[in-house]
Scaffold this active site. Structure first.
Site, mmCIF file in Angstrom:
data_model
loop_
_atom_site.group_PDB
_atom_site.id
_atom_site.type_symbol
_atom_site.label_atom_id
_atom_site.label_comp_id
_atom_site.label_asym_id
_atom_site.label_seq_id
_atom_site.Cartn_x
_atom_site.Cartn_y
_atom_site.Cartn_z
ATOM 1 N N LYS A 1 -3.450 3.118 -16.696
ATOM 2 C CA LYS A 1 -2.096 3.467 -17.224
ATOM 3 C C LYS A 1 -1.905 3.139 -18.659
ATOM 4 O O LYS A 1 -2.838 2.583 -19.312
ATOM 5 C CB LYS A 1 -1.112 2.949 -16.297
ATOM 6 N N GLU B 1 -2.991 -1.055 -12.568
ATOM 7 C CA GLU B 1 -3.671 0.062 -12.912
ATOM 8 C C GLU B 1 -4.172 0.067 -14.048
ATOM 9 O O GLU B 1 -3.334 0.408 -15.061
ATOM 10 C CB GLU B 1 -2.632 1.444 -12.498
ATOM 11 N N GLU C 1 11.928 2.348 -7.899
ATOM 12 C CA GLU C 1 10.832 1.539 -8.821
ATOM 13 C C GLU C 1 11.704 0.608 -9.390
ATOM 14 O O GLU C 1 12.766 0.606 -9.801
ATOM 15 C CB GLU C 1 10.257 2.448 -9.777
ATOM 16 N N GLU D 1 1.845 -1.392 -19.045
ATOM 17 C CA GLU D 1 1.682 -0.469 -17.960
ATOM 18 C C GLU D 1 0.777 -0.885 -16.991
ATOM 19 O O GLU D 1 0.650 -0.304 -15.954
ATOM 20 C CB GLU D 1 1.651 0.904 -18.619
#
Length: 345
Positions: A320, A317, A265, A326
């Site tokens: 998150k 997303e 990541e 996030e």
């Protein structure tokens, strides 16, 4: 400042597009996070990877709809397939459970899907209750693959984060912390024995916001004009390479200099916090792709070892958290519209 980076970004995009048209983004993949309630269907996502020219995906759990779509389209997607953290204890405690996991989640989808790595857990800390089960689960999954499908030659690993490093600066001082050693060293020895890589989540963004007075934004975004950190014979022009080499130093110190680090990541948020902007995120992702694809020579400490990196993530997303940033790491919005120019050929 943002006007400056916009100009730099546009200039680099021109260089990037011309270079990628020749080389292809063979070393760069994209993580498919699914913590959202407004994401495209799995079938649409697989199609989008294919039409975008993205050849590598990280999937955090064996989502059957995604695997079926990839197989049905004969996509030849190269996949990091995750074992969900909550499943690790069961797989560690019972070999038949591991064999069943392989039977259900890997074998039905070959050869249409190329399983490059199985990642047993993500960012597990030594103090987590499931930590003692990670290595046994890795061993059971490995043994199941060897007994059921040895020809596939799938590496088994786990993904860690920088919290396991007790020291990381300068890169040559990289070392696993004393508190992490009893957890990670046996895993590293397993990886060395099986010639498998260590998966590491590397985020210059968090390094930068953790110490913005010391770390220059150009050093974080690959835009420094020259060496910023000289560490013995190795010169560092960006934070990414420095963080990567800290892992290599840590591996050397535990007797595993030949274990490769795959960056499972890396990313930069486009909104929601300090230094989180479309301009910075665009510069980071594009410059990282350019760095990985056009250099082809690895990090300063591992020259000649091509870097493999997975961008986080394909989509924003919205579920998150807890930090607002996030929810803003996506290359694309959930409607599949790019948030900034990006290309995979």
């Amino acid at each position: 400042m943002e006007n400056f980076f916009t100009a730099v970004m546009l200039l680099l995009l021109g260089v990037l597009f011309s270079s990628l048209a020749l080389t292809g983004a063979e070393s760069v993949g994209v993580c498919y996070g699914r913590i959202g309630n407004d994401l495209p269907t799995e079938e649409d996502v697989v199609d989008f990877y294919i039409t975008s020219g993205i050849k590598k995906m990280r999937l955090y759990d064996p989502n059957q709809a995604t695997l079926m779509a990839a197989y049905a389209r004969l996509s030849n997607l190269e996949l990091i397939l995750g074992v969900a953290n909550q499943d690790i204890q069961a797989l560690a405690s019972d070999f038949s459970a591991a064999a069943n996991w392989v039977q259900q989640n890997v074998l039905p989808y070959t050869p249409g899907v190329y399983f490059r790595y199985i990642a047993v857990g993500n960012e597990i800390k030594p103090t987590d209750a499931i930590a003692p089960f990670v290595l046994p689960a890795m061993q059971n999954i490995y043994n199941a693959l060897e007994s059921m499908a040895p020809a596939l030659q799938i590496n088994v690993s786990t993904a860690i984060d920088s919290s396991l490093l007790g020291s990381s600066f300068p890169p040559s001082a990289g070392a696993f912390s004393d508190s992490a050693s009893s957890y990670i060293v046996p895993i590293v020895k397993f990886l060395a024995e099986k010639r498998a890589p260590l998966l590491a989540n590397i985020y210059p963004y968090f390094a930068y916001i953790g110490d913005p007075m010391t770390i220059d934004i150009n050093y974080a975004l690959f835009t420094s004009p020259g060496v910023v950190v000289q560490d013995g014979p190795f010169g560092y022009q960006n934070v990414f390479d420095a963080m990567l080499d800290a892992y290599y130093s840590a591996l050397e110190k535990v007797g595993a200099p030949d274990v490769e680090v795959v960056v499972s990541e890396t990313g930069w948020p486009s909104d929601g916090g300090i230094a989180a902007s479309v301009v910075y995120a665009s510069a980071y992702y594009q410059n990282l792709i350019s760095h990985v694809e056009t250099s082809g020579t690895g990090s300063p400490r591992r020259a000649g070892w091509p870097i493999q990196a997975y961008l986080f993530a394909m989509f924003d997303e919205n579920l998150k958290g807890p930090a607002e940033t996030e929810r803003h790491f996506g290359l694309f919005s959930p409607n599949k519209q790019p948030k900034y120019p990006i290309i995979f050929l």
